[in-house]
Write a protein that holds these residues in place. Structure first.
Motif, PDB file in Angstrom:
ATOM      1  N   ALA A 260       0.825  -1.206   0.000  1.00 11.35           N
ATOM      2  CA  ALA A 260       0.000   0.000   0.000  1.00 11.35           C
ATOM      3  C   ALA A 260       0.859   1.255   0.000  1.00 11.35           C
ATOM      4  CB  ALA A 260      -0.929  -0.011   1.214  1.00 11.35           C
ATOM      5  N   VAL A 261       1.952   1.263   0.764  1.00 10.65           N
ATOM      6  CA  VAL A 261       2.849   2.425   0.780  1.00 10.65           C
ATOM      7  C   VAL A 261       3.493   2.626  -0.583  1.00 10.65           C
ATOM      8  CG1 VAL A 261       5.008   3.316   1.768  1.00 10.65           C
ATOM      9  CG2 VAL A 261       3.265   2.334   3.263  1.00 10.65           C
ATOM     10  N   HIS A 262       3.873   1.522  -1.207  1.00  9.37           N
ATOM     11  CA  HIS A 262       4.476   1.630  -2.535  1.00  9.37           C
ATOM     12  C   HIS A 262       3.477   2.203  -3.540  1.00  9.37           C
ATOM     13  CE1 HIS A 262       7.174   0.694  -5.834  1.00  9.37           C
ATOM     14  NE2 HIS A 262       6.202   0.059  -6.442  1.00  9.37           N
ATOM     15  N   ALA A 263       2.229   1.744  -3.474  1.00  8.36           N
ATOM     16  CA  ALA A 263       1.201   2.280  -4.359  1.00  8.36           C
ATOM     17  C   ALA A 263       0.969   3.755  -4.081  1.00  8.36           C
ATOM     18  CB  ALA A 263      -0.093   1.491  -4.188  1.00  8.36           C
ATOM     19  N   CYS A 342      -7.464   6.479  -1.172  1.00  6.78           N
ATOM     20  CA  CYS A 342      -7.226   5.507  -0.105  1.00  6.78           C
ATOM     21  C   CYS A 342      -6.501   4.291  -0.673  1.00  6.78           C
ATOM     22  CB  CYS A 342      -8.544   5.083   0.530  1.00  6.78           C
ATOM     23  SG  CYS A 342      -8.349   3.942   1.912  1.00  6.78           S
ATOM     24  N   CYS A 343      -5.278   4.077  -0.214  1.00 11.86           N
ATOM     25  CA  CYS A 343      -4.474   2.917  -0.634  1.00 11.86           C
ATOM     26  C   CYS A 343      -4.643   1.819   0.405  1.00 11.86           C
ATOM     27  CB  CYS A 343      -3.012   3.307  -0.788  1.00 11.86           C
ATOM     28  SG  CYS A 343      -2.707   4.548  -2.051  1.00 11.86           S
ATOM     29  N   THR A 344      -5.301   0.760   0.048  1.00 15.34           N
ATOM     30  CA  THR A 344      -5.609  -0.316   0.986  1.00 15.34           C
ATOM     31  C   THR A 344      -5.717  -1.632   0.245  1.00 15.34           C
ATOM     32  OG1 THR A 344      -7.291  -1.186   2.510  1.00 15.34           O
ATOM     33  CG2 THR A 344      -8.050   0.296   0.770  1.00 15.34           C
ATOM     34  N   PRO A 345      -5.234  -2.727   0.837  1.00 15.14           N
ATOM     35  CA  PRO A 345      -5.402  -4.048   0.207  1.00 15.14           C
ATOM     36  C   PRO A 345      -6.789  -4.643   0.436  1.00 15.14           C
ATOM     37  CG  PRO A 345      -4.165  -4.261   2.240  1.00 15.14           C
ATOM     38  CD  PRO A 345      -4.392  -2.777   2.047  1.00 15.14           C
ATOM     39  N   LEU A 346      -7.659  -3.891   1.169  1.00 19.52           N
ATOM     40  CA  LEU A 346      -9.033  -4.349   1.389  1.00 19.52           C
ATOM     41  C   LEU A 346      -9.087  -5.729   2.036  1.00 19.52           C
ATOM     42  CD1 LEU A 346     -10.538  -3.154  -2.008  1.00 19.52           C
ATOM     43  CD2 LEU A 346     -10.934  -2.120   0.222  1.00 19.52           C
ATOM     44  N   PRO A 364     -14.597  13.449  -1.923  1.00 19.00           N
ATOM     45  CA  PRO A 364     -14.587  12.345  -2.896  1.00 19.00           C
ATOM     46  C   PRO A 364     -13.424  11.394  -2.631  1.00 19.00           C
ATOM     47  CG  PRO A 364     -14.878  14.471  -3.977  1.00 19.00           C
ATOM     48  CD  PRO A 364     -14.513  14.763  -2.568  1.00 19.00           C
ATOM     49  N   VAL A 365     -13.692  10.112  -2.712  1.00 19.80           N
ATOM     50  CA  VAL A 365     -12.700   9.088  -2.385  1.00 19.80           C
ATOM     51  C   VAL A 365     -12.446   8.194  -3.589  1.00 19.80           C
ATOM     52  CG1 VAL A 365     -12.099   7.179  -0.849  1.00 19.80           C
ATOM     53  CG2 VAL A 365     -13.421   9.112   0.033  1.00 19.80           C
ATOM     54  N   THR A 366     -11.195   7.960  -3.882  1.00 21.96           N
ATOM     55  CA  THR A 366     -10.786   6.970  -4.869  1.00 21.96           C
ATOM     56  C   THR A 366     -10.007   5.880  -4.144  1.00 21.96           C
ATOM     57  OG1 THR A 366     -10.623   8.647  -6.598  1.00 21.96           O
ATOM     58  CG2 THR A 366      -9.492   6.562  -6.988  1.00 21.96           C
ATOM     59  N   VAL A 367     -10.338   4.636  -4.380  1.00 22.29           N
ATOM     60  CA  VAL A 367      -9.701   3.516  -3.691  1.00 22.29           C
ATOM     61  C   VAL A 367      -8.669   2.880  -4.611  1.00 22.29           C
ATOM     62  CG1 VAL A 367     -10.044   1.264  -2.621  1.00 22.29           C
ATOM     63  CG2 VAL A 367     -11.723   3.080  -2.268  1.00 22.29           C
ATOM     64  N   VAL A 368      -7.455   2.775  -4.118  1.00 25.56           N
ATOM     65  CA  VAL A 368      -6.371   2.084  -4.822  1.00 25.56           C
ATOM     66  C   VAL A 368      -6.088   0.799  -4.064  1.00 25.56           C
ATOM     67  CG1 VAL A 368      -3.981   2.199  -5.587  1.00 25.56           C
ATOM     68  CG2 VAL A 368      -5.405   4.250  -5.648  1.00 25.56           C
ATOM     69  N   SER A 369      -6.262  -0.338  -4.718  1.00 26.31           N
ATOM     70  CA  SER A 369      -6.120  -1.621  -4.036  1.00 26.31           C
ATOM     71  C   SER A 369      -5.036  -2.451  -4.698  1.00 26.31           C
ATOM     72  CB  SER A 369      -7.445  -2.389  -4.064  1.00 26.31           C
ATOM     73  OG  SER A 369      -7.303  -3.629  -3.386  1.00 26.31           O
ATOM     74  N   PRO A 370      -3.818  -2.470  -4.124  1.00 25.83           N
ATOM     75  CA  PRO A 370      -2.771  -3.336  -4.674  1.00 25.83           C
ATOM     76  C   PRO A 370      -3.137  -4.806  -4.490  1.00 25.83           C
ATOM     77  CG  PRO A 370      -1.885  -1.717  -3.126  1.00 25.83           C
ATOM     78  CD  PRO A 370      -3.355  -1.713  -2.970  1.00 25.83           C
ATOM     79  N   ASP A 371      -2.795  -5.588  -5.468  1.00 27.88           N
ATOM     80  CA  ASP A 371      -3.015  -7.034  -5.383  1.00 27.88           C
ATOM     81  C   ASP A 371      -1.858  -7.647  -4.619  1.00 27.88           C
ATOM     82  OD1 ASP A 371      -3.676  -9.653  -5.672  1.00 27.88           O
ATOM     83  OD2 ASP A 371      -3.012  -9.787  -7.753  1.00 27.88           O
ATOM     84  N   THR A 403       6.165  -7.011 -17.233  1.00 26.06           N
ATOM     85  CA  THR A 403       7.406  -7.096 -16.464  1.00 26.06           C
ATOM     86  C   THR A 403       7.239  -7.905 -15.193  1.00 26.06           C
ATOM     87  OG1 THR A 403       6.877  -5.057 -15.291  1.00 26.06           O
ATOM     88  CG2 THR A 403       8.195  -4.865 -17.305  1.00 26.06           C
ATOM     89  N   GLY A 404       6.005  -8.275 -14.874  1.00 20.49           N
ATOM     90  CA  GLY A 404       5.792  -9.118 -13.704  1.00 20.49           C
ATOM     91  C   GLY A 404       5.387  -8.345 -12.467  1.00 20.49           C
ATOM     92  N   THR A 405       5.148  -7.038 -12.553  1.00 21.91           N
ATOM     93  CA  THR A 405       4.704  -6.304 -11.393  1.00 21.91           C
ATOM     94  C   THR A 405       3.263  -6.672 -11.081  1.00 21.91           C
ATOM     95  OG1 THR A 405       4.045  -4.477 -12.793  1.00 21.91           O
ATOM     96  CG2 THR A 405       6.234  -4.365 -11.840  1.00 21.91           C
ATOM     97  N   ARG A 406       2.889  -6.476  -9.845  1.00 24.71           N
ATOM     98  CA  ARG A 406       1.540  -6.820  -9.442  1.00 24.71           C
ATOM     99  C   ARG A 406       0.589  -5.690  -9.803  1.00 24.71           C
ATOM    100  NH1 ARG A 406       2.576  -9.834  -3.689  1.00 24.71           N
ATOM    101  NH2 ARG A 406       3.831 -11.480  -4.568  1.00 24.71           N
ATOM    102  N   PRO A 407      -0.657  -6.011 -10.161  1.00 31.55           N
ATOM    103  CA  PRO A 407      -1.573  -4.989 -10.635  1.00 31.55           C
ATOM    104  C   PRO A 407      -2.039  -4.080  -9.515  1.00 31.55           C
ATOM    105  CG  PRO A 407      -2.697  -7.078 -10.442  1.00 31.55           C
ATOM    106  CD  PRO A 407      -1.248  -7.352 -10.161  1.00 31.55           C
ATOM    107  N   THR A 408      -2.390  -2.861  -9.861  1.00 31.39           N
ATOM    108  CA  THR A 408      -2.963  -1.913  -8.930  1.00 31.39           C
ATOM    109  C   THR A 408      -4.275  -1.418  -9.510  1.00 31.39           C
ATOM    110  OG1 THR A 408      -0.795  -1.219  -8.182  1.00 31.39           O
ATOM    111  CG2 THR A 408      -2.616   0.274  -7.747  1.00 31.39           C
ATOM    112  N   HIS A 409      -5.321  -1.345  -8.696  1.00 29.31           N
ATOM    113  CA  HIS A 409      -6.632  -0.913  -9.149  1.00 29.31           C
ATOM    114  C   HIS A 409      -6.951   0.427  -8.521  1.00 29.31           C
ATOM    115  CE1 HIS A 409      -7.419  -5.343  -9.762  1.00 29.31           C
ATOM    116  NE2 HIS A 409      -6.572  -5.369  -8.759  1.00 29.31           N
ATOM    117  N   TRP A 410      -7.602   1.284  -9.250  1.00 26.94           N
ATOM    118  CA  TRP A 410      -8.262   2.409  -8.596  1.00 26.94           C
ATOM    119  C   TRP A 410      -9.600   2.655  -9.261  1.00 26.94           C
ATOM    120  CZ3 TRP A 410      -3.085   3.014 -10.058  1.00 26.94           C
ATOM    121  CH2 TRP A 410      -2.847   3.616 -11.287  1.00 26.94           C
TER     122      TRP A 410
END
Length: 599
Positions: A260-263, A342-346, A364-371, A403-410
Motif C-alpha cells: 500500500a505504501v508503494h502504491a 485511499c491505498c488499501t489491500p481491502l 470524494p474518495v478513490t480507492v487504490v487496491s494493490p493485489d 514485467t511481472g509487477t503486481r496490478p494496482t486498481h483504482w
C-alpha cells in the motif's frame, strides 16, 4: 548486568553416591573409581563457578552504507574488545532492528577472548524503507565449566542507524474525480483564464481584445467580454491503510502495508507531476499527516514521510486504534474541497465503511487496491456501492504488466475504473525477491562431533565385558540422536546409560582402569553434547563458534585426563590393598570438599 547459575551439574553428587553404593555392594574398587571422575567434575564445576568472570567489554559496529537504496545489501561488522580478564566463553547477539532481514552470515557469535584481544564478525542485512537504529549487543559470558552465566548489554559510543528512503514509484498519470460529477477531472474554482466557457458580460475598459465577443458585436453592435472557468489544482490527500489487520504477509514475506505504501508513492508522484497539491496520511493507531503542497522540496518530504513516518512503520502497531477519533482528527486537517485517495489491500470491509463516511462528509474518495495475493486480481471496493457491486464493476479491469509487477486498481465510487497503472521498469520493480532467513537453532557442529566421538570411546571401553557392549551402544546411539536433534534429555539419558554400563563392569571384576577411563570419556561426551545444544539455542548453527567450542572441549578433556591419572594412580599407590569402606569415606570427603569450594 545479570548473573545466574545454569544448574548444569545438579546430578553430579548423585553419581558419586551411586558409585559408592555399588562399590560397597559388590566389594569392588572399580565402581568407586567411577565416582572419582564424578568428584573431579564436581570440583571442576565448583572451582570454576566460585570465580565467575567479570566482563569488561567494548563493542564497535560499522555498516557499509548508512543511506542505502531499498533492497540493497548492507554489511554490518561488529568487533568485541576484551579489556579485562580472560573470558573462556563469550556469546554475542547483535541488536539487529526487527524490520531488517539478515540475508547472509549471522548476527551471533561465540568465542573465547584473552585479555586485550578482540573478535570480529560480520553479517549482511537487506535495506528496507525506514530509519532503523541498532540496539545494543547482548553479551553472555560463562565460566569455563558453564556453571554461571553473566549477561550484559554493550553498545558502541554512537548509535548505528541505517536510513533507507526509497524513490517514489513512477506512474504516467493518475486521473482524479470531478468535484460534482463522477467524470474525471480537476476542480473548477472561480472565473479567470482557462479553456471552459463560463459566461459573457458587458465590456469593461482594459479587457483583452482576444476576450471580446466579436460575433455578438457583429449582430447587435454591443461590446461583450467572454469569461472562462479557471481550473485550479485539486488538493489531494493520499490515505494509507495501516491498521494492524493490514500487516499480513504475502508468499514472499512482504506485508500488505508495504504494498500500500508503494502504491501511495506512485499516486503521489503522478499527481505532483500533474501539478496537484498532494499530502499523505496514515489510517491506523499511529498518527502521521503531511499537508498537501507542491514543489521539489515537498516531493522529498513525501518520500521521507512514507519511508520513516510512524504510521507507515514496517512493524505492526501495538497501540490501541480509535477509528472514530482518528477520522475526526483527519477531517479537521483536510483542506476544503480535498479529495482522498485511499491505498488499501481491502483485507476487510471496515475500510470500505470509512471511505463511505468520508464521501458523506463531502470528500470524494478513490480507492487504490494493490493485489497482494500474487495469484488473483483483487477487485477494489467502491465507497458508494456495495462490496459485491464493486467487485462486479471493477474485476478484471486492472492491468498486469509484462514485467511481472503486481496490478494496482483504482476505482471511482460508481465502480468504474479511473485508470490503470503503467508497467514499471526493471529498476522500479517492487518488492524485490528477498530470501528469508530463519534462525537455525540446531546444536553446534564441532561440539556435537566431539560428543559422539567421546561416547564412542566410552563404548569401546566396555569390550572387556562383552555383555555390556550392547547397553553402552544403545546409550551412545541415544546421545548421538539427542546431540544432533537438540534434545537435552536424550543426551543426558544416553550418557547415564553408558555410565551405568561402566558401573556394572565392577560386578565382573575387571581392571578398574577400564571403568575409570570409560566414565571419564562419558563425562566428556555429555559435557560436549550439552554444550552443543545450549550453544545452538543461543547463537545458532550459522554463527562462528569453533574457538569457543574447542576451548570448552579442551577444558573438559583436561579434567577427564586428570581424573583418570589421579584416580588410577592413587588406587595403585595408596589404597590398592585398603578396604572398600576407606574408598567410600574418601569419596564422601571429596564431595564435602567440593561443596565447600562451591559455597
Amino acid at each position: 548486568m545479570k548473573r545466574h547459575e545454569t544448574d548444569r551439574w545438579r546430578g553430579v553428587t548423585a553419581v558419586v553416591f551411586l558409585a559408592a553404593a555399588v562399590g560397597v555392594l559388590v566389594r569392588s574398587p572399580a565402581p568407586l573409581l567411577v565416582g572419582v571422575v564424578a568428584v573431579a567434575v564436581a570440583g571442576y564445576a565448583a572451582f570454576a563457578g566460585g570465580r565467575p568472570p567479570e566482563p569488561t567489554l567494548t563493542v564497535e559496529r560499522e555498516v557499509s552504507e548508512t543511506d542505502p537504496d531499498s533492497g540493497e545489501d548492507v554489511t554490518v561488522t561488529v568487533t568485541v574488545h576484551n579489556e579485562g580478564e580472560f573470558l573462556p566463553d563469550v556469546r554475542v547477539v547483535d541488536g539487529v532492528p526487527e524490520p531488517l532481514n539478515v540475508v547472509d552470515g549471522s548476527p551471533r557469535h561465540a568465542t573465547a577472548l584473552r585479555s586485550g584481544r578482540h573478535a570480529t564478525f560480520s553479517y549482511t542485512v537487506e535495506a528496507v524503507r525506514g530509519e532503523h537504529t541498532f540496539d545494543d549487543a547482548t553479551v553472555l559470558v560463562r565460566d569455563v565449566a558453564g556453571t554461571t552465566e553473566t549477561e550484559v548489554a554493550v553498545g558502541p559510543d554512537a548509535e548505528t542507524t541505517v536510513r533507507c528512503l526509497p524513490m517514489l514509484a513512477s506512474l504516467d498519470r493518475f486521473p482524479l474525480r470531478g468535484q460534482a460529477s463522477e467524470r474525471v477531472g480537476r476542480i473548477a474554482a472561480g472565473v479567470g483564464s482557462g479553456t471552459e466557457f463560463h459566461a459573457t458580460r458587458e465590456y469593461r475598459p482594459g479587457d483583452p481584445l482576444a476576450r471580446i465577443d466579436w460575433n455578438r458585436m457583429a449582430r447587435s453592435g454591443d461590446l461583450a467580454t467572454v469569461e472562462f472557468r479557471e481550473e485550479q489544482s485539486a488538493p489531494v490527500v493520499v490515505l494509507v491503510d495501516t491498521r494492524v489487520q493490514v500487516y499480513v504477509d504475502d508468499s514472499r514475506g512482504v506485508s500488505a502495508v508495504d504494498h500500500a505504501v508503494h502504491a501511495a508513492g506512485g499516486v503521489v508522484s503522478a499527481l505532483l507531476d500533474a501539478g496537484d497539491r498532494v499530502g499523505v496520511a496514515g489510517f491506523g493507531p499511529r498518527w502521521t499527516y503531511l499537508a498537501p503542497s507542491l514543489g521539489r522540496d515537498h516531493r522529498h518530504r513525501v518520500r521521507e514521510t512514507l519511508a520513516t513516518g510512524a504510521a507507515f512503520a514496517p512493524t505492526p502497531p501495538e497501540e490501541q486504534f480509535l477509528p472514530t477519533v482518528h477520522r475526526r482528527r483527519l477531517r479537521k486537517r483536510l483542506p476544503s474541497g480535498a479529495q482522498l485517495v485511499c491505498c488499501t489491500p481491502l483485507v476487510d470491509d471496515y475500510v470500505v465503511t470509512t471511505c463511505r463516511r468520508f464521501e458523506a462528509h463531502g470528500y470524494p474518495v478513490t480507492v487504490v487496491s494493490p493485489d497482494v495475493t500474487g495469484e488473483t486480481i483483487r477487485a477494489p471496493h467502491s465507497p458508494a456501492s456495495s462490496a459485491g457491486n464493486a467487485s462486479a464493476n471493477c474485476a478484471g479491469r486492472a492491468s498486469r504488466s509484462s514485467t511481472g509487477t503486481r496490478p494496482t486498481h483504482w476505482c471511482s465510487p460508481s465502480g468504474r475504473p479511473n485508470g490503470v497503472a503503467q508497467p514499471m521498469s526493471e529498476s522500479e520493480r517492487w518488492p524485490p525477491d528477498r530470501p528469508e532467513s530463519e534462525f537455525d537453532d540446531r546444536p553446534a557442529r564441532t561440539s556435537a562431533l566431539l560428543a559422539v566421538a567421546a561416547a564412542t570411546l566410552a563404548t569401546i571401553a566396555t569390550v572387556v565385558v562383552p555383555l555390556l557392549v550392547p547397553v553402552a551402544s544403545v546409550g551412545t546411539l541415544a546421545l548421538a540422536v539427542g546431540v544432533f536433534l537438540g534434545r537435552r534429555r536424550l543426551v543426558t539419558g544416553g550418557a547415564v546409560l553408558v555410565l551405568l554400563a561402566h558401573l556394572a563392569g565392577g560386578l565382573f571384576g575387571v581392571d578398574p582402569l577400564w571403568p575409570l577411563a570409560g566414565a571419564a570419556a562419558t563425562f566428556v561426551a555429555w559435557d560436549c553434547g550439552e554444550y552443543a545444544v545450549g550453544l545452538g539455542e543461543q547463537v545458532g548453527r550459522d554463527a562462528r563458534t569453533r574457538q569457543a567450542e574447542l576451548t570448552h572441549a579442551a577444558a573438559s578433556s583436561l579434567v577427564a585426563v586428570l581424573a583418570v591419572t589421579v584416580g588410577y594412580g592413587g588406587y595403585w599407590a595408596g589404597v590398592g590393598g585398603r578396604p572398600v569402606v576407606a574408598l567410600v569415606l574418601l569419596l564422601v570427603g571429596a564431595v564435602v570438599l567440593a561443596r565447600s569450594l562451591s559455597s
